[in-house]
Design a protein around this motif. Structure first.
Motif, short mmCIF file in Angstrom:
data_model
loop_
_atom_site.label_atom_id
_atom_site.label_comp_id
_atom_site.label_asym_id
_atom_site.label_seq_id
_atom_site.Cartn_x
_atom_site.Cartn_y
_atom_site.Cartn_z
N PRO A 25 0.84 -1.21 0.00
CA PRO A 25 0.00 0.00 0.00
C PRO A 25 0.88 1.26 0.00
CG PRO A 25 -0.57 -1.46 1.83
CD PRO A 25 0.63 -2.02 1.16
N PRO A 26 0.33 2.38 -0.45
CA PRO A 26 1.11 3.62 -0.47
C PRO A 26 1.61 3.97 0.94
CG PRO A 26 -0.96 3.89 -1.65
CD PRO A 26 -1.01 2.55 -1.00
N GLY A 27 2.85 4.43 1.01
CA GLY A 27 3.42 4.85 2.29
C GLY A 27 4.15 3.74 3.03
N VAL A 28 4.05 2.49 2.58
CA VAL A 28 4.72 1.39 3.24
C VAL A 28 6.06 1.16 2.55
CG1 VAL A 28 4.63 -1.09 3.76
CG2 VAL A 28 2.55 0.30 3.89
N GLN A 29 7.12 1.09 3.35
CA GLN A 29 8.44 0.86 2.78
C GLN A 29 8.59 -0.62 2.46
OE1 GLN A 29 11.46 2.45 5.30
NE2 GLN A 29 10.79 4.57 5.02
#
Length: 80
Positions: free
Chosen positions: A72-76
């Motif tokens: 998901p967006p924002g997860v490294q």
């Protein structure tokens, strides 16, 4: 195999048994027609199969989905 070979064949020693069983297996797997193959021999059936045969799975279906969904967006992701 039991009905066609083991119950009807006399084996004299282990080498004789191995030879007779190997011959039976070779005959069964190469020269005998199989009902599951529409009464074709395995070799004849294999000769009719091609990479574009309708009976084979379409390779595009396998390429369409990834094994793991993207993060998901924002997860490294741990990539360097």
């Amino acid at each position: 195999m039991r009905d066609e070979l083991l119950n009807e064949t006399l084996f004299f020693d282990l080498d004789d048994a191995r030879t007779k069983i190997a011959n039976w297996v070779a005959d069964y797997n190469t020269r005998r027609p199989h009902s599951s193959l529409k009464y074709l021999t395995p070799a004849a059936c294999a000769a009719h199969l091609t990479a574009t045969d309708d009976r084979l799975r379409k390779p595009d279906q396998l390429r369409g989905s990834s094994v793991v969904p993207p993060a998901p967006p924002g997860v490294q992701t741990g990539e360097l």
